[in-house]
Each structure stands twice: as structure tokens, then as C-alpha cells.
Design an enzyme around this catalytic site. Structure first.
Site, PDB file in Angstrom:
ATOM      1  N   GLN A  30       0.817  -1.206   0.000  1.00 14.74           N
ATOM      2  CA  GLN A  30       0.000   0.000   0.000  1.00 14.74           C
ATOM      3  C   GLN A  30       0.851   1.256   0.000  1.00 14.74           C
ATOM      4  OE1 GLN A  30      -2.263  -0.381   3.675  1.00 14.74           O
ATOM      5  NE2 GLN A  30      -0.446  -1.166   4.691  1.00 14.74           N
ATOM      6  N   ASP A  85      -0.557   0.409  12.981  1.00 14.89           N
ATOM      7  CA  ASP A  85      -0.060   1.667  13.555  1.00 14.89           C
ATOM      8  C   ASP A  85       0.313   1.514  15.021  1.00 14.89           C
ATOM      9  OD1 ASP A  85      -2.492   2.654  15.275  1.00 14.89           O
ATOM     10  OD2 ASP A  85      -3.366   2.151  13.332  1.00 14.89           O
ATOM     11  N   GLU A 105      -0.159  -8.684  11.378  1.00 20.87           N
ATOM     12  CA  GLU A 105      -0.235  -7.528  10.474  1.00 20.87           C
ATOM     13  C   GLU A 105       0.403  -7.912   9.144  1.00 20.87           C
ATOM     14  OE1 GLU A 105      -0.405  -4.394   8.250  1.00 20.87           O
ATOM     15  OE2 GLU A 105      -1.418  -4.302  10.198  1.00 20.87           O
ATOM     16  N   ASP A 137      -0.705 -12.694   6.635  1.00 15.43           N
ATOM     17  CA  ASP A 137      -2.138 -12.538   6.404  1.00 15.43           C
ATOM     18  C   ASP A 137      -2.935 -13.081   7.579  1.00 15.43           C
ATOM     19  OD1 ASP A 137      -4.589 -12.178   4.797  1.00 15.43           O
ATOM     20  OD2 ASP A 137      -4.582 -14.367   4.769  1.00 15.43           O
ATOM     21  N   GLY A 138      -3.840 -12.260   8.105  1.00 11.38           N
ATOM     22  CA  GLY A 138      -4.627 -12.668   9.262  1.00 11.38           C
ATOM     23  C   GLY A 138      -5.504 -13.871   8.990  1.00 11.38           C
ATOM     24  N   ASP A 155      -8.981  -5.131  13.362  1.00 11.27           N
ATOM     25  CA  ASP A 155      -8.831  -3.703  13.052  1.00 11.27           C
ATOM     26  C   ASP A 155      -8.308  -3.589  11.622  1.00 11.27           C
ATOM     27  OD1 ASP A 155      -8.636  -0.957  13.184  1.00 11.27           O
ATOM     28  OD2 ASP A 155      -6.672  -0.983  14.141  1.00 11.27           O
ATOM     29  N   THR A 157      -8.514  -2.364   7.488  1.00 11.56           N
ATOM     30  CA  THR A 157      -8.974  -1.249   6.679  1.00 11.56           C
ATOM     31  C   THR A 157     -10.366  -1.591   6.153  1.00 11.56           C
ATOM     32  OG1 THR A 157      -7.975  -2.212   4.703  1.00 11.56           O
ATOM     33  CG2 THR A 157      -6.624  -0.655   5.974  1.00 11.56           C
ATOM     34  N   ASP A 158     -11.031  -0.619   5.540  1.00 16.90           N
ATOM     35  CA  ASP A 158     -12.281  -0.934   4.858  1.00 16.90           C
ATOM     36  C   ASP A 158     -11.975  -1.916   3.732  1.00 16.90           C
ATOM     37  OD1 ASP A 158     -13.613   0.792   6.537  1.00 16.90           O
ATOM     38  OD2 ASP A 158     -13.517   2.486   5.151  1.00 16.90           O
TER      39      ASP A 158
END
Length: 276
Positions: A30, A85, A105, A137-138, A155, A157-158
Site C-alpha cells: 500500500q 499503527d 499484520e 495474512d490474518g 482492526d 482497513t475498509d
């Protein structure tokens, strides 16, 4: 000086002035930007979407962490999926009952950027010995392991190309399989006013799998649209009924918070977005 513009909705955009760009670059997954704004402080942006601001990040991080953890009688093991974060991790680690936090993460480079440029927000959370950090990857992690958790916090992202696997029925089934007896799962669910499809998705694919489930809300100024939603589910605990201090399952926070309180915990289950 320039302006950052975010498309909240096809018909709605918000602009934030970049007073100083602290970092801008692309990881394997990203585009990451951190800039300073005189009003909001440091702002973290992923793929042109604001994630947190120094001005009010505690509303989000304290809401998604403390509501489930203080609704569980004795949370010892916690799984966090996403949250690179580090602010949600910081809040989870405030709970002295928690003996281990596994954080998965996808983007390890994001963690390094945030540790460098958002360190004042993290309270050395990534150095806590209770943390088991997994870069990956979760969804894949849930399939590969067998450990169970008292609380799972998603938690993400959209929904986008990096998080699609975290918004499937099989993903929620795997989360349920990894919950210990008495366990609770919580996930961010977007803005009800502008992103009702996310809430409908959570209702149909996540909440339908559990005996108890629903949404709670918090008003977060950074996220245009009024209230931000969090979905919750459990086969053992009805969080919506555990909003009174007299309830034996409602534990009081024994640490300092900036937003979370007994009153805000209770209010989160009564706040409702305007119905269209």
C-alpha cells in the site's frame, strides 16, 4: 503546504491541509503517508484513506479495545488482526490480566514507519514482552494455528484488495473456531451513514454465526459521517446487557484513559445513526 483530499463517498470528500510531510512511500502492499496538521497533529494515511490522527485516535483505539476486554471477566490471551499503527496494541497492553497478545499484520514495513514517525503515540508497545508479532495474512494465520483467544480484535482497513480475505464468511467461521470459552470478537464496521454495506455485511456474515451480536458506536471527528461502528459477537457474553457497573461482568478500568469511561462504555450501546 498542500491539501490532502479523501473520497469518503462518491458524493462526499474531505480535505486536510498538509503542513509538513513526514513520510511518503509505497510498501509491498500500500501507499503510506504521514503528515502533520496544526490542528490534528500527525495524520496516518493508507491508500488515500485517513486511518488515525493524533487529535482523536484514542476514541477509536480505546473503544475497540476496552469495550470487549472489560466485558470479559478475565482476558488472558488476545489476538489482534491488522492495527499496524500500534495504537490498539498500546491499549490492549494496559490490561494487566492479559498475558499474551498475538498481533498479525500483513504489512511489516508499515509497522516500521509508524514506530519511527508515530513513536510518541505508542508507549513502546512493540517492545512489550507479552507481544507475539506475526507478519502475514490474518486469514491465513487463523487457518494455520490452533491457539484459542479470549478476545479477538479485527482492526482492518475498509474492504479493499489487501483486506478482502478478512471480510468473508469463512474468515468469521475461523475466528469463531479460535475463540476460547467465554470469548468475544470485535471488528471495526465503518460509518453507518455512508458505508451501510459494511454493517449489512457484518450482520449477515459475522453476527449470524453467534448467539449474541450487535453494534456499538463512537463519535470520532476525524471520520466524516458522525458515528463510527464496531461489530461485536460472542456465544457466551451479551455485551449490550453489560453496561451497568452493577453487572458482575462489567469491570472497571484500572488504568488511565483519555476517552474511555464507564459512561462512554454504556453510551456506546445506545448511540444510533440516523435512519434513512
Amino acid at each position: 503546504m498542500s491539501w490532502f483530499e479523501e473520497g469518503i463517498h462518491p458524493e462526499i470528500r474531505q480535505s486536510i491541509r498538509r503542513d509538513q510531510v513526514l513520510f511518503e512511500g509505497k510498501t509491498d502492499f500500500q501507499h503510506v503517508e504521514i503528515f502533520a496538521n496544526d490542528l490534528l497533529g500527525r495524520v496516518l494515511v493508507l491508500d488515500d484513506a485517513v486511518q488515525i490522527t493524533e487529535h482523536d485516535e484514542e476514541i477509536y483505539s480505546e473503544s475497540i479495545a476496552h469495550v470487549p476486554l472489560l466485558s470479559h471477566p478475565d482476558p488472558k490471551s488476545v489476538l489482534i488482526i491488522g492495527a499496524g499503527d500500534g495504537t490498539v496494541l498500546r491499549e490492549v497492553l494496559k490490561h494487566q490480566t492479559v498475558q499474551q497478545v498475538t498481533m498479525v499484520e500483513l504489512d511489516g514495513a508499515l509497522i516500521q514507519v509508524c514506530r519511527e514517525h508515530l513513536s510518541t503515540l505508542l508507549d513502546d508497545a512493540y517492545d512489550d514482552p507479552r507481544l507475539k508479532l506475526v507478519i502475514g495474512d490474518g486469514a491465513g494465520y487463523l487457518v494455520s494455528g490452533g491457539q484459542s483467544y479470549d478476545v479477538i480484535i479485527i482492526d482492518s482497513t475498509d474492504p479493499d484488495e489487501n483486506s478482502t480475505s478478512l471480510f468473508t464468511g469463512s474468515f468469521y467461521q475461523n475466528c469463531k473456531a479460535r475463540l476460547a470459552k467465554g470469548g468475544i470478537i470485535v471488528a471495526q464496521a465503518g460509518c453507518p451513514s455512508y458505508q451501510p454495506s459494511i454493517l449489512n455485511h457484518m450482520k449477515n456474515r459475522m453476527l449470524s454465526l453467534f448467539h449474541y451480536g450487535g453494534f456499538y458506536h463512537a463519535a470520532i471527528p476525524t471520520y466524516v459521517g458522525g458515528l463510527h461502528a464496531f461489530s461485536w459477537a460472542s456465544d457466551w457474553v451479551d455485551l449490550a446487557q453489560m453496561t451497568e457497573q452493577s453487572d458482575p461482568g462489567f469491570r472497571k478500568a484500572e488504568f488511565t484513559t483519555r476517552y474511555y469511561s464507564d459512561r462512554n462504555h454504556k453510551a456506546a450501546f445506545y448511540l444510533e445513526p440516523a435512519q434513512k
